[in-house]
Scaffold this motif. Structure first.
Motif, PDB file in Angstrom:
ATOM      1  N   ASN A 154       0.817  -1.223   0.000  1.00  0.00           N
ATOM      2  CA  ASN A 154       0.000   0.000   0.000  1.00  0.00           C
ATOM      3  C   ASN A 154       0.845   1.265   0.000  1.00  0.00           C
ATOM      4  O   ASN A 154       0.454   2.274  -0.587  1.00  0.00           O
ATOM      5  N   THR A 337      -7.785  -1.100  -8.068  1.00  0.00           N
ATOM      6  CA  THR A 337      -7.630   0.264  -7.548  1.00  0.00           C
ATOM      7  C   THR A 337      -8.028   1.268  -8.625  1.00  0.00           C
ATOM      8  O   THR A 337      -8.837   2.184  -8.391  1.00  0.00           O
ATOM      9  N   LYS A 349      -6.557   6.951  -2.155  1.00  0.00           N
ATOM     10  CA  LYS A 349      -6.455   6.491  -0.755  1.00  0.00           C
ATOM     11  C   LYS A 349      -7.685   5.682  -0.352  1.00  0.00           C
ATOM     12  O   LYS A 349      -7.572   4.616   0.259  1.00  0.00           O
ATOM     13  N   LEU A 352      -7.718   2.318  -2.025  1.00  0.00           N
ATOM     14  CA  LEU A 352      -6.777   1.372  -1.408  1.00  0.00           C
ATOM     15  C   LEU A 352      -7.303   0.862  -0.070  1.00  0.00           C
ATOM     16  O   LEU A 352      -7.126  -0.308   0.275  1.00  0.00           O
ATOM     17  N   ALA A 356      -7.930  -2.890   0.704  1.00  0.00           N
ATOM     18  CA  ALA A 356      -7.182  -3.515   1.807  1.00  0.00           C
ATOM     19  C   ALA A 356      -8.158  -4.283   2.688  1.00  0.00           C
ATOM     20  O   ALA A 356      -7.879  -5.407   3.126  1.00  0.00           O
TER      21      ALA A 356
END
Ligand code: PHE
Length: 474
Positions: A154, A337, A349, A352, A356
């Motif tokens: 990341n 993404t 952001k 991600l 995640a």
């Protein structure tokens, strides 16, 4: 083309990033071992032909779609088909596949990182114990390693295309080369090294049969990161001035070269450890080679260079595999993404963070499906065997859907988007393409025999994997 879309800073940056995606765990151990078992030089030759005549056109098609659309794969299918709903299924699969393969690849990368950490701590002797791997994958420490790997991936991705992906590739790829060459130079000095090289290179055409050919093509397809939307996404970050044809060739050559050179590291090591090794008995699975067999070999080097020396060689080896895995992982997570950023309008952001969470959850479930949790370990049963959650992700996405995605690319570019548009896109940045033999070959092969071969592989895989019947004898 959106004005603020990020781009690689140079063609070299693009090539390194795409080669970083292509060069992965499969190149370093899987390729050399399957080459040696399946005819040595004969396999190498067939593999090279498959790369040049089947994979390269598919790679160019994926790149052309991405650069033309300047979009993630879902958006690319949508915009190039003029919003044709029929193709949104292909676009969806081109984003779902990398998402799921990211989960499977993450599980293995986490193990690699665990082994790297343990060699750094001086525990090579522990890793070389044949029972260790089975215990290791069921210990809670893997979750700690998982967090570290997730942070590394990341941190690279949050930097974006230029400052994240490109910078990482510019450091990791040359480093990978240096580590690989260093290991090859060392391993070739070992006793009996040449016996390994001989097995690897001397051709044995008698081993060639339909299943070896199928295996070689699948290996090449996976190794070049085809069918995963990766090359489409990366190519959407290059400019019209850049040469896709030359870039694709460079990526294919680099990937195949690294795979070939890796054989000069792995085979001599195996044969110097045991000159009487019967290559047929080597495990087919990269996982058992990396985590069970090779640590034993690495530890045995201590008679020559002492425990510290052997630990250093082992550390370098796992670092090499880790670097290869990280650049691949980054590339595959970039696809969903990009899709989230472009299709849902969220920031990088946020995209991600969402991924995640989602991949993290699935990775944890897969990690627990090796015995930690019973129902995940025996999740379903098909093809005559119990399958874990990890097996399903592997069987469905890696083995089955990849050729299907490749098939869609071929059909899409030649019959929906049309060959003339493909040619036009590939000619941009490569003046000599138009009218060349290459152009004729690409247009012909992508509309005829390549999709037929991919369809056969897809149907056969479904039959053998899920119904335990072999349709064509491979
Ligand atoms: N090409 C990679 C390899 O050989 C495969 C891969 C690429 C896997 C990207 C995941 C993500 O291992």
């Amino acid at each position: 083309m959106s004005a603020n879309r990020e781009h690689f800073s140079s063609k070299l940056g693009f090539i390194l990033a795409a080669a970083g995606s292509a060069v992965g765990i499969g190149n370093l151990v899987g390729f050399p071992v399957s080459a040696t078992k399946n005819g040595g030089g004969a396999f190498l030759l067939v593999y090279a032909l498959f790369v040049a005549f089947i994979c390269l056109p598919v790679m160019m098609a994926e790149m052309a779609m991405g650069r033309k659309a300047q979009k993630d794969p879902y958006g690319a299918y949508k915009s190039l088909s003029g919003n044709d709903k029929k193709w949104s299924f292909a676009g969806g699969l081109a984003v779902l596949t990398p998402f799921m393969i990211a989960v499977f690849y993450m599980v293995i990368t986490v193990w690699i990182f665990g082994y790297l950490a343990q060699t750094a701590l001086g525990n090579l002797d522990m890793l070389a114990n044949p029972d260790h791997f089975g215990q290791f994958i069921n210990q809670n420490t893997v979750f700690g390693y998982m967090v570290v790997v997730a942070i590394i991936v990341n941190l690279i991705l949050v930097g974006g295309v230029k400052e994240g992906i490109e910078k990482a590739a510019k450091f990791l790829m040359p480093a990978l080369f240096v580590l690989l060459i260093g290991l090859v130079a060392y391993v070739l000095t070992l006793d009996n090294a040449m016996a390994g090289v001989e097995y690897y290179i001397v051709p044995d055409f008698s081993k060639m049969d339909a299943s070896v050919l199928n295996g070689a093509l699948s290996q090449a397809f996976f190794s070049l990161s085809l069918g995963m939307g990766i090359l489409m996404t990366y190519a959407s970050y290059i400019s019209k001035k850049d040469d896709i044809v030359g870039g694709a060739k460079m990526v294919a050559i680099t990937d195949s070269l690294v795979a070939f050179i890796a054989g000069l590291m792995v085979l001599p090591a195996i044969f110097s450890f045991n000159p009487a090794t019967n290559p047929e008995e080597l495990s087919d699975s990269s996982v058992s080679m990396i985590f069970v067999y090779l640590p034993k070999i690495l530890l045995a080097l201590q008679t020559d260079i002492g425990y510290t020396g052997a630990s250093i060689v082992a550390f370098v080896f796992f670092l090499l595999v880790f670097f290869a895995a990280i650049t691949s992982l980054v590339s595959i997570v970039e696809v969903p993404t990009a899709a989230l950023i472009e299709e849902k309008g969220v920031s990088r952001k946020v995209a991600l963070l969402i991924l995640a969470g989602a991949t993290g959850l699935l990775t944890v479930l897969c990690t627990m499906s090796f015995g930690m949790v019973d129902w995940l370990t025996k999740f379903v049963s098909y093809g005559g065997a119990d399958k874990s959650m990890f097996d399903i992700v592997y069987d469905v996405f890696y083995d089955t859907i990849l050729p299907l995605n490749g098939l869609m690319v071929c059909l899409f570019v030649t019959y929906r988007w049309k060959k003339a548009k493909l040619s036009e896109e590939l000619s941009q940045g490569c003046d000599s393409y138009s009218g060349s033999f290459m152009e004729k070959y690409v247009n012909f092969s992508l509309s005829t025999f390549i999709p037929v071969i991919l369809l056969l592989i897809f149907v056969n895989t479904v039959a053998t994997k899920f119904f335990a019947v072999s349709l064509f004898g491979f």
